[in-house]
Motif scaffolding. Sequence first.
Motif, mmCIF file in Angstrom:
data_model
loop_
_atom_site.group_PDB
_atom_site.id
_atom_site.type_symbol
_atom_site.label_atom_id
_atom_site.label_comp_id
_atom_site.label_asym_id
_atom_site.label_seq_id
_atom_site.Cartn_x
_atom_site.Cartn_y
_atom_site.Cartn_z
ATOM 1 N N PRO A 192 -33.221 -4.008 -1.472
ATOM 2 C CA PRO A 192 -31.905 -3.412 -1.738
ATOM 3 C C PRO A 192 -32.028 -2.019 -2.347
ATOM 4 O O PRO A 192 -32.875 -1.778 -3.215
ATOM 5 C CB PRO A 192 -31.279 -4.386 -2.736
ATOM 6 N N VAL A 193 -31.169 -1.114 -1.882
ATOM 7 C CA VAL A 193 -31.124 0.238 -2.449
ATOM 8 C C VAL A 193 -29.740 0.581 -2.980
ATOM 9 O O VAL A 193 -29.571 1.591 -3.664
ATOM 10 C CB VAL A 193 -31.550 1.291 -1.409
ATOM 11 N N ALA A 194 -28.744 -0.241 -2.664
ATOM 12 C CA ALA A 194 -27.381 0.020 -3.132
ATOM 13 C C ALA A 194 -26.615 -1.296 -3.184
ATOM 14 O O ALA A 194 -26.945 -2.257 -2.478
ATOM 15 C CB ALA A 194 -26.661 1.014 -2.220
ATOM 16 N N ALA A 195 -25.613 -1.313 -4.028
ATOM 17 C CA ALA A 195 -24.699 -2.455 -4.118
ATOM 18 C C ALA A 195 -23.296 -1.970 -3.781
ATOM 19 O O ALA A 195 -22.892 -0.868 -4.166
ATOM 20 C CB ALA A 195 -24.715 -3.057 -5.520
ATOM 21 N N VAL A 196 -22.567 -2.793 -3.047
ATOM 22 C CA VAL A 196 -21.173 -2.501 -2.708
ATOM 23 C C VAL A 196 -20.305 -3.594 -3.317
ATOM 24 O O VAL A 196 -20.607 -4.792 -3.190
ATOM 25 C CB VAL A 196 -20.957 -2.439 -1.185
ATOM 26 N N LEU A 197 -19.251 -3.193 -3.987
ATOM 27 C CA LEU A 197 -18.332 -4.136 -4.612
ATOM 28 C C LEU A 197 -16.948 -3.932 -4.021
ATOM 29 O O LEU A 197 -16.414 -2.816 -4.035
ATOM 30 C CB LEU A 197 -18.303 -3.928 -6.130
ATOM 31 N N CYS A 198 -16.402 -4.988 -3.460
ATOM 32 C CA CYS A 198 -15.069 -4.953 -2.860
ATOM 33 C C CYS A 198 -14.102 -5.705 -3.764
ATOM 34 O O CYS A 198 -14.439 -6.781 -4.263
ATOM 35 C CB CYS A 198 -15.081 -5.598 -1.477
ATOM 36 N N GLY A 199 -12.936 -5.172 -3.969
ATOM 37 C CA GLY A 199 -11.978 -5.854 -4.838
ATOM 38 C C GLY A 199 -10.600 -5.267 -4.725
ATOM 39 O O GLY A 199 -10.309 -4.463 -3.828
ATOM 40 N N ARG A 200 -9.760 -5.665 -5.643
ATOM 41 C CA ARG A 200 -8.390 -5.162 -5.699
ATOM 42 C C ARG A 200 -8.009 -4.874 -7.144
ATOM 43 O O ARG A 200 -8.526 -5.495 -8.064
ATOM 44 C CB ARG A 200 -7.401 -6.170 -5.094
ATOM 45 N N GLU A 201 -7.105 -3.932 -7.316
ATOM 46 C CA GLU A 201 -6.605 -3.605 -8.640
ATOM 47 C C GLU A 201 -5.169 -3.122 -8.526
ATOM 48 O O GLU A 201 -4.708 -2.771 -7.426
ATOM 49 C CB GLU A 201 -7.484 -2.545 -9.310
ATOM 50 N N ILE A 202 -4.465 -3.125 -9.643
ATOM 51 C CA ILE A 202 -3.086 -2.651 -9.683
ATOM 52 C C ILE A 202 -3.077 -1.230 -10.226
ATOM 53 O O ILE A 202 -3.666 -0.950 -11.268
ATOM 54 C CB ILE A 202 -2.215 -3.558 -10.573
ATOM 55 N N ARG A 203 -2.417 -0.331 -9.478
ATOM 56 C CA ARG A 203 -2.340 1.073 -9.883
ATOM 57 C C ARG A 203 -0.891 1.550 -9.801
ATOM 58 O O ARG A 203 -0.090 1.006 -9.045
ATOM 59 C CB ARG A 203 -3.187 1.956 -8.968
ATOM 60 N N PRO A 204 -0.552 2.603 -10.559
ATOM 61 C CA PRO A 204 0.774 3.212 -10.412
ATOM 62 C C PRO A 204 0.957 3.715 -8.984
ATOM 63 O O PRO A 204 0.043 4.305 -8.393
ATOM 64 C CB PRO A 204 0.750 4.374 -11.414
ATOM 65 N N GLY A 205 2.143 3.479 -8.412
ATOM 66 C CA GLY A 205 2.428 3.947 -7.065
ATOM 67 C C GLY A 205 2.687 5.442 -7.036
ATOM 68 O O GLY A 205 3.083 6.042 -8.046
ATOM 69 N N ALA A 206 2.505 6.052 -5.886
ATOM 70 C CA ALA A 206 2.693 7.495 -5.762
ATOM 71 C C ALA A 206 4.119 7.909 -6.084
ATOM 72 O O ALA A 206 4.361 8.986 -6.632
ATOM 73 C CB ALA A 206 2.322 7.934 -4.345
ATOM 74 N N GLY A 207 5.093 7.055 -5.750
ATOM 75 C CA GLY A 207 6.492 7.369 -6.016
ATOM 76 C C GLY A 207 7.075 6.558 -7.142
ATOM 77 O O GLY A 207 8.288 6.407 -7.233
ATOM 78 N N GLY A 208 6.230 6.018 -8.002
ATOM 79 C CA GLY A 208 6.684 5.140 -9.070
ATOM 80 C C GLY A 208 6.384 3.693 -8.737
ATOM 81 O O GLY A 208 5.897 3.371 -7.650
ATOM 82 N N GLY A 209 6.676 2.791 -9.644
ATOM 83 C CA GLY A 209 6.345 1.395 -9.429
ATOM 84 C C GLY A 209 4.846 1.170 -9.516
ATOM 85 O O GLY A 209 4.095 1.989 -10.047
ATOM 86 N N ARG A 210 4.378 0.059 -8.944
ATOM 87 C CA ARG A 210 2.955 -0.265 -8.971
ATOM 88 C C ARG A 210 2.535 -0.827 -7.621
ATOM 89 O O ARG A 210 3.291 -1.542 -6.965
ATOM 90 C CB ARG A 210 2.651 -1.284 -10.079
ATOM 91 N N ASP A 211 1.317 -0.480 -7.214
ATOM 92 C CA ASP A 211 0.759 -0.942 -5.945
ATOM 93 C C ASP A 211 -0.480 -1.788 -6.191
ATOM 94 O O ASP A 211 -1.231 -1.556 -7.160
ATOM 95 C CB ASP A 211 0.351 0.243 -5.051
ATOM 96 N N GLN A 212 -0.712 -2.756 -5.303
ATOM 97 C CA GLN A 212 -1.999 -3.443 -5.265
ATOM 98 C C GLN A 212 -2.887 -2.667 -4.298
ATOM 99 O O GLN A 212 -2.521 -2.446 -3.139
ATOM 100 C CB GLN A 212 -1.841 -4.888 -4.793
#
Length: 333
Positions: free
Chosen positions: A82-102
């Motif tokens: 192995p030379v690299a690790a990849v991590l896939c996931g999800r997080e909650i962030r502020p939306g571009a126009g307000g609100g929140r996105d997954q």
Amino acid sequence: MRSGRTTLTVALLGVALSGCGGTDNGPGGGDRPGPAQIVEKWTSCAEAAPQAGAILSVPTTGAPTPAGVEPRIGRIDSAFTPVAAVLCGREIRPGAGGGRDQVATERRATQIDSLVAALRLPDQESGRDTACSLEMLVPPWLALLDDRGRWLRPYLPSGGCGKPRPEVLAALAELSTTTVDSRVVEQVEDPAAEAAGCAQRWTDLVSVETRDGRPRPAAPATSPAAGPLRLCVYEVPPAQRGGGKPAGDFVYGGPLPAERQAGVLRALSNRRAVADCATPASRFAVLRPLDGGTGPDRYVELDGCRRFLVTASTGGGQLGQGDDALAALLGPV
């Protein structure tokens, strides 16, 4: 590009300690994993792990990966460097126009010597006197890449309590990663709900309280007084109406005007008998303290049977009967 440390999801199931019993997961005992399946070419998290982070899962031999969905999880073959690790996931962030996105994310780390060393450790045996905490630790979806672009899903060696070994968790926590891709999966809170100070979804507790269809005694009269209230109105999707725990989606809300609040509280202090009615509401209102402090929550059906429920902060609730005039006071603000 974003850099950061790896986050481990912790689902707290309790804080007590308990004996783990005598399950043997160490070398020579239990089902030991074989070598991981090697895939010839890494593409992306979007293709290799589109649901990563949406469903909590921990790579173990006890929960095999469904065939045709992901490669077989297992030990790192000695021929794979192995030379690299990849991590896939999800997080909650502020939306571009307000609100929140997954947001689905793909992060990469290249300084992985400590992680690879930890992943090559054996499982630990558990003894009958081992004290185990009851929280569930969920590491991120993890793949290892070699210098030819091949990849595999490594098995996470388990500790005495069936969780990943502390060395694995420490190595994951110390990874320095760079976000190489992110994409919005869905909006979890729209800007209007955020501006109103309301949650995007809420459960209709009047329906929960009355789901057996029987009329209830009228609530004792309550004093028509309270601090400023926030109004949040939700619409229940047709498929959920009449169900055991229907949840509604935000429609409108905001601070309840003082002149309307006085009328609402007077209406909620009545002692009319609760109607013998089984018509599920399509919309309901939730009234909570504007400052977010403690105090009773008030639920009002805006159609259907027009009932209301006042829940005490200490538990329990009082059911009452509303009418069209109460529903009108809880219109858009």
